[in-house]
Scaffold this motif. Structure first.
Motif, PDB file in Angstrom:
ATOM      1  N   GLY A   1      -8.237   8.508  -6.659  1.00 18.14           N
ATOM      2  CA  GLY A   1      -7.575   7.726  -5.631  1.00 18.14           C
ATOM      3  C   GLY A   1      -7.062   6.365  -6.046  1.00 18.14           C
ATOM      4  O   GLY A   1      -6.587   5.598  -5.202  1.00 18.14           O
ATOM      5  N   ARG A   2      -7.097   6.057  -7.334  1.00 21.78           N
ATOM      6  CA  ARG A   2      -6.639   4.734  -7.785  1.00 21.78           C
ATOM      7  C   ARG A   2      -6.312   4.782  -9.274  1.00 21.78           C
ATOM      8  O   ARG A   2      -6.793   5.658  -9.995  1.00 21.78           O
ATOM      9  CB  ARG A   2      -7.722   3.677  -7.551  1.00 21.78           C
ATOM     10  CG  ARG A   2      -8.996   3.929  -8.360  1.00 21.78           C
ATOM     11  CD  ARG A   2      -9.952   2.754  -8.300  1.00 21.78           C
ATOM     12  NE  ARG A   2     -11.179   2.989  -9.053  1.00 21.78           N
ATOM     13  CZ  ARG A   2     -11.323   2.785 -10.364  1.00 21.78           C
ATOM     14  NH1 ARG A   2     -10.282   2.354 -11.083  1.00 21.78           N
ATOM     15  NH2 ARG A   2     -12.471   3.010 -10.964  1.00 21.78           N
TER      16      ARG A   2
ATOM     17  N   GLY B   1      -0.555  12.656  -7.811  1.00 17.14           N
ATOM     18  CA  GLY B   1      -1.868  12.294  -7.279  1.00 17.14           C
ATOM     19  C   GLY B   1      -2.861  11.945  -8.369  1.00 17.14           C
ATOM     20  O   GLY B   1      -2.778  12.452  -9.492  1.00 17.14           O
TER      21      GLY B   1
ATOM     22  N   ARG C   1       2.272   1.656  -3.481  1.00 22.69           N
ATOM     23  CA  ARG C   1       1.272   2.241  -4.392  1.00 22.69           C
ATOM     24  C   ARG C   1       1.145   3.730  -4.158  1.00 22.69           C
ATOM     25  O   ARG C   1       1.034   4.524  -5.097  1.00 22.69           O
ATOM     26  CB  ARG C   1      -0.088   1.548  -4.193  1.00 22.69           C
ATOM     27  CG  ARG C   1      -0.271   0.281  -4.992  1.00 22.69           C
ATOM     28  CD  ARG C   1      -1.701  -0.212  -4.921  1.00 22.69           C
ATOM     29  NE  ARG C   1      -2.000  -0.752  -3.596  1.00 22.69           N
ATOM     30  CZ  ARG C   1      -1.831  -2.020  -3.250  1.00 22.69           C
ATOM     31  NH1 ARG C   1      -1.368  -2.882  -4.128  1.00 22.69           N
ATOM     32  NH2 ARG C   1      -2.122  -2.434  -2.034  1.00 22.69           N
ATOM     33  N   GLN C   2       1.170   4.127  -2.880  1.00 21.28           N
ATOM     34  CA  GLN C   2       1.035   5.546  -2.556  1.00 21.28           C
ATOM     35  C   GLN C   2       2.214   6.341  -3.085  1.00 21.28           C
ATOM     36  O   GLN C   2       2.064   7.477  -3.546  1.00 21.28           O
ATOM     37  CB  GLN C   2       0.922   5.726  -1.043  1.00 21.28           C
ATOM     38  CG  GLN C   2       0.576   7.141  -0.607  1.00 21.28           C
ATOM     39  CD  GLN C   2      -0.751   7.625  -1.171  1.00 21.28           C
ATOM     40  OE1 GLN C   2      -1.715   6.868  -1.256  1.00 21.28           O
ATOM     41  NE2 GLN C   2      -0.810   8.893  -1.563  1.00 21.28           N
ATOM     42  N   SER C   3       3.412   5.733  -3.076  1.00 22.81           N
ATOM     43  CA  SER C   3       4.594   6.436  -3.580  1.00 22.81           C
ATOM     44  C   SER C   3       4.471   6.691  -5.081  1.00 22.81           C
ATOM     45  O   SER C   3       4.918   7.729  -5.578  1.00 22.81           O
ATOM     46  CB  SER C   3       5.861   5.624  -3.280  1.00 22.81           C
ATOM     47  OG  SER C   3       5.939   4.456  -4.091  1.00 22.81           O
TER      48      SER C   3
ATOM     49  N   GLU D   1       0.836  -1.201   0.000  1.00 22.67           N
ATOM     50  CA  GLU D   1       0.000   0.000   0.000  1.00 22.67           C
ATOM     51  C   GLU D   1       0.872   1.252   0.000  1.00 22.67           C
ATOM     52  O   GLU D   1       0.595   2.222  -0.712  1.00 22.67           O
ATOM     53  CB  GLU D   1      -0.923   0.001   1.218  1.00 22.67           C
ATOM     54  CG  GLU D   1      -1.834   1.223   1.311  1.00 22.67           C
ATOM     55  CD  GLU D   1      -2.687   1.417   0.054  1.00 22.67           C
ATOM     56  OE1 GLU D   1      -2.881   2.584  -0.344  1.00 22.67           O
ATOM     57  OE2 GLU D   1      -3.151   0.413  -0.526  1.00 22.67           O
ATOM     58  N   ALA D   2       1.964   1.230   0.786  1.00 21.62           N
ATOM     59  CA  ALA D   2       2.887   2.375   0.807  1.00 21.62           C
ATOM     60  C   ALA D   2       3.573   2.531  -0.548  1.00 21.62           C
ATOM     61  O   ALA D   2       3.796   3.656  -1.013  1.00 21.62           O
ATOM     62  CB  ALA D   2       3.921   2.187   1.905  1.00 21.62           C
TER      63      ALA D   2
ATOM     64  N   LEU E   1       1.544   7.025  -6.682  1.00 23.23           N
ATOM     65  CA  LEU E   1       0.527   8.079  -6.797  1.00 23.23           C
ATOM     66  C   LEU E   1       1.150   9.454  -6.574  1.00 23.23           C
ATOM     67  O   LEU E   1       0.851  10.418  -7.292  1.00 23.23           O
ATOM     68  CB  LEU E   1      -0.595   7.844  -5.787  1.00 23.23           C
ATOM     69  CG  LEU E   1      -1.542   6.673  -6.054  1.00 23.23           C
ATOM     70  CD1 LEU E   1      -2.486   6.475  -4.871  1.00 23.23           C
ATOM     71  CD2 LEU E   1      -2.339   6.910  -7.324  1.00 23.23           C
ATOM     72  N   GLU E   2       2.023   9.555  -5.584  1.00 20.78           N
ATOM     73  CA  GLU E   2       2.664  10.839  -5.293  1.00 20.78           C
ATOM     74  C   GLU E   2       3.587  11.264  -6.425  1.00 20.78           C
ATOM     75  O   GLU E   2       3.665  12.454  -6.761  1.00 20.78           O
ATOM     76  CB  GLU E   2       3.429  10.729  -3.974  1.00 20.78           C
ATOM     77  CG  GLU E   2       2.505  10.614  -2.753  1.00 20.78           C
ATOM     78  CD  GLU E   2       3.262  10.300  -1.483  1.00 20.78           C
ATOM     79  OE1 GLU E   2       4.504  10.133  -1.549  1.00 20.78           O
ATOM     80  OE2 GLU E   2       2.616  10.208  -0.420  1.00 20.78           O
TER      81      GLU E   2
END
Length: 262
Positions: A224-225, A220, A211-213, A208-209, A215-216
């Motif tokens: 959200g996906r 963004g 995936r968030q990296s 999850e972290a 996205l950042e």
């Protein structure tokens, strides 16, 4: 007795590049379910569920590979009504512009631009001769939002593909052949999932972290996906259909709102 349902793609002859995985495979499956005749190509083996007659082993980043696929389409289907280019990707190293030599640039151009240009040269003339056809090119939002660390050459190739597509649309539109571009953002394919796992493993973080990296790094994604392959395929299939008969020379972005401007 009710008449049998006839799909708008029944009997249509379709070539899909990159049809063995990701969004290309989703396009292949959707069109197959709608009764289309299909041929695709890849360097690796096809999925077990793919009919043997629908597959050609070929490297479409080469002129010989494009010729092999075009020959198979002609021999097996007698021609092509719809051409969907989904093939693409990047294997460039990280490190910015200075890390990519001529070989990297040529490989990125061959895969992401010339694969479409070569196949169009081989297959579009028959569409012109019939006075009807549809072409979908797959570009990327990186033509506008390049990620400079490792995909500069990829982004440049996709930007060139958009320009080429517009020029082609002006030439062949009056002859009955439609040309449109789909520019996805991040698509959550099996390759994207593998990338997430690699990032998580190398950084010692959770998936999850990881995936968030990503996205950042993209700035963004408002929804959200990433998009799913099937969602991108739905857009491509619509643009290939007769329902989109007035849509021509256009670029459709499917990125969950990643590009921050209209």
């Amino acid at each position: 007795m009710q008449p049998a349902f006839k799909s708008e793609f029944s009997g249509k002859r379709v070539v899909v590049t990159g049809g063995t995985q990701g969004a290309g495979h989703a396009v292949f499956q959707k069109l197959a379910a709608e009764g289309a005749q299909l041929v695709t190509a890849a360097r690796s083996a096809p999925p077990e569920t793919m009919p043997e007659a629908s597959f050609v082993r070929a490297d479409l980043s080469t002129a010989a590979g494009a010729e092999a696929l075009a020959h198979a389409a002609q021999e097996r289907m007698g021609g092509v009504d719809i051409l969907v280019h989904v093939l693409g990707g990047s294997s460039a190293p990280g490190g910015g512009f200075a890390a990519s030599g001529d070989e990297v640039w040529q490989a990125e151009l061959d895969l992401n631009l010339m694969s479409a240009v070569r196949l169009d040269r081989l297959l579009v003339p028959q569409m012109i001769a019939r006075g009807k056809g549809a072409i979908i090119h797959t570009a990327s939002i990186q033509s506008r939002l390049p990620l400079y660390d490792s995909t500069t050459a990829y982004a440049a190739a996709k930007a060139a593909l958009v320009a080429y597509s517009k020029a082609l649309s002006k030439e062949v539109g009056p002859k009955g052949v439609r040309v449109n571009v789909v520019s996805p953002g991040w698509i959550y394919t099996s390759a994207a999932e593998a990338m997430v796992k690699r990032i998580a493993q190398s950084s010692g973080s959770s998936e999850e972290a990881a995936r968030q990296s990503i996205l950042e790094a993209l700035g963004g994604i408002p929804i959200g996906r990433p998009a799913l392959p099937e969602e991108v395929a739905d857009l491509m299939v619509f643009l290939a259909s007769d329902r989109a008969s007035a849509i021509h020379g256009a670029e459709y972005v499917i990125d969950g709102g990643t590009i921050p401007t209209v």
